[in-house]
Design a protein around this motif. Sequence first.
Motif, short mmCIF file in Angstrom:
data_model
loop_
_atom_site.label_atom_id
_atom_site.label_comp_id
_atom_site.label_asym_id
_atom_site.label_seq_id
_atom_site.Cartn_x
_atom_site.Cartn_y
_atom_site.Cartn_z
N GLU A 1 32.95 23.96 49.10
CA GLU A 1 34.11 24.47 48.35
C GLU A 1 34.62 25.77 48.95
O GLU A 1 35.83 25.96 49.15
N LEU A 2 33.70 26.68 49.26
CA LEU A 2 34.09 27.98 49.79
C LEU A 2 34.77 27.86 51.15
O LEU A 2 35.71 28.60 51.46
N LEU A 3 34.30 26.91 51.96
CA LEU A 3 34.85 26.77 53.32
C LEU A 3 36.25 26.17 53.33
O LEU A 3 36.91 26.16 54.37
N ARG A 4 36.72 25.68 52.19
CA ARG A 4 38.11 25.22 52.13
C ARG A 4 39.09 26.39 52.23
O ARG A 4 40.26 26.20 52.54
N GLY A 5 38.61 27.57 51.91
CA GLY A 5 39.44 28.76 52.05
C GLY A 5 40.40 29.00 50.91
O GLY A 5 41.38 29.74 51.07
N GLU A 6 40.13 28.43 49.75
CA GLU A 6 40.99 28.63 48.58
C GLU A 6 40.54 29.87 47.80
O GLU A 6 39.36 30.14 47.68
N GLY A 7 41.51 30.60 47.26
CA GLY A 7 41.20 31.79 46.49
C GLY A 7 40.53 31.46 45.17
O GLY A 7 40.87 30.47 44.53
N PHE A 8 39.57 32.30 44.76
CA PHE A 8 38.87 32.06 43.49
C PHE A 8 38.49 33.35 42.77
O PHE A 8 38.13 33.33 41.59
N ALA A 9 38.57 34.50 43.45
CA ALA A 9 38.12 35.77 42.87
C ALA A 9 39.31 36.60 42.40
O ALA A 9 40.30 36.75 43.13
N GLU A 10 39.20 37.15 41.21
CA GLU A 10 40.28 37.96 40.64
C GLU A 10 40.36 39.30 41.35
O GLU A 10 39.37 40.05 41.43
N PRO A 11 41.53 39.67 41.89
CA PRO A 11 41.64 40.94 42.62
C PRO A 11 41.64 42.13 41.67
O PRO A 11 42.06 42.04 40.51
N SER A 12 41.16 43.24 42.18
CA SER A 12 41.15 44.47 41.40
C SER A 12 42.59 44.98 41.22
O SER A 12 43.39 44.91 42.16
N PRO A 13 42.91 45.51 40.04
CA PRO A 13 44.26 46.10 39.87
C PRO A 13 44.42 47.40 40.66
O PRO A 13 45.53 47.86 40.88
N ARG A 14 43.31 48.00 41.07
CA ARG A 14 43.36 49.24 41.85
C ARG A 14 42.49 49.07 43.10
O ARG A 14 41.43 49.69 43.24
N PRO A 15 42.89 48.21 44.04
CA PRO A 15 42.06 47.94 45.22
C PRO A 15 42.07 49.11 46.20
O PRO A 15 43.00 49.93 46.22
N MET A 16 40.99 49.18 46.99
CA MET A 16 40.93 50.22 48.01
C MET A 16 41.99 49.98 49.09
O MET A 16 42.57 50.93 49.63
N PHE A 17 42.25 48.69 49.41
CA PHE A 17 43.26 48.31 50.39
C PHE A 17 44.18 47.28 49.75
O PHE A 17 43.78 46.57 48.82
#
Length: 340
Positions: free
Chosen positions: A147-163
């Motif tokens: 599943e991970l190697l398909r390259g689909e997004g699954f993780a919620e991004p931080s509202p205040r990311p470092m980058f």
Amino acid sequence: MKRIGFLSFGHWTPSAASRTRTASDALTQSIELAVAAEELGADGAYFRVHHFARQLASPFPLLAAVGARTSRIEIGTAVIDMRYENPLYMAEDAGAADLIAGGRLQLGISRGSPEQVVDGYRYFGHLPPTGESDADMARERAERLLELLRGEGFAEPSPRPMFPNPPGLLRLEPHSEGLRDRIWWGSATNATAQWAARLGMNLQSSTLKFDESGKPFHVQQAEQIQAFRDAWAEAGHEREPRVSVSRSIFALTDDRDRLYFGRSDEDRDQIGMIDEQTRAIFGRSYAAEPDVLVEQLRADEAVAAADTLLLTVPNQLGVDYNAHVLESILEHVAPALGWR
């Protein structure tokens, strides 16, 4: 035509008789043999993974190093024991190694085999969920990796990311496109070969298989390959699957070959017990003059059925000798069988 590569377990021992006396020797010589194999025209450099043993264990630094030193040869494992793996961290390591190698990684994974210690995966912090076996855990982690190697997004991004983030859910990075189709399952039974086919994994079948019928090893293995291909067709996958088998094959062309392998006592299948319940059959080794070897291999149904042959090498005899072993097969045996 058939792809021909080598498979090294990377044994090392401080014995004076060994040319591979330290872990450093095993790693650096693995890289050197892959370079030599590419120069000889071989198609693959594959490595076994064993934990708690004087053998190759952590595959991704080695795969990345081989990828950086070569340009054409396939680089793979046969196999990584998924009972020991974190699929997310593994996906990152695999993506990085595959990008370094330019998309040449061929990752063989499996539920594992008997190891040097009892339930060694527990020391790595991995425990099967209640009611499940270690084999269940391995297969679940394999599915997660796919599943991970398909390259689909699954993780919620931080509202205040470092980058700054790209839009949407985030995936693991680095992602290597196409690696998902280059995952192989090391199977010892017909049922797990069919399971792998349904998931779209290629098949690796080694020199050991559960004895499911009492027939000769190569016949049982050929039947396993057919069961895999039937299940693949039924699943409706668009691409063609790949199948590899492993063999110990030595063409006796000089005095060194005859000294090491001229009196092999492994020229027939062997039966043994993996554990108290599991009867296994171990495939024979081949060691003969090239013309005899050609006829013996012509009768091996599983070798004929596979598109890839992995030659298990005696790595402790050193890089030069193992390069000679590969060259002898490529020059004296493969052409006569139509593999080259």
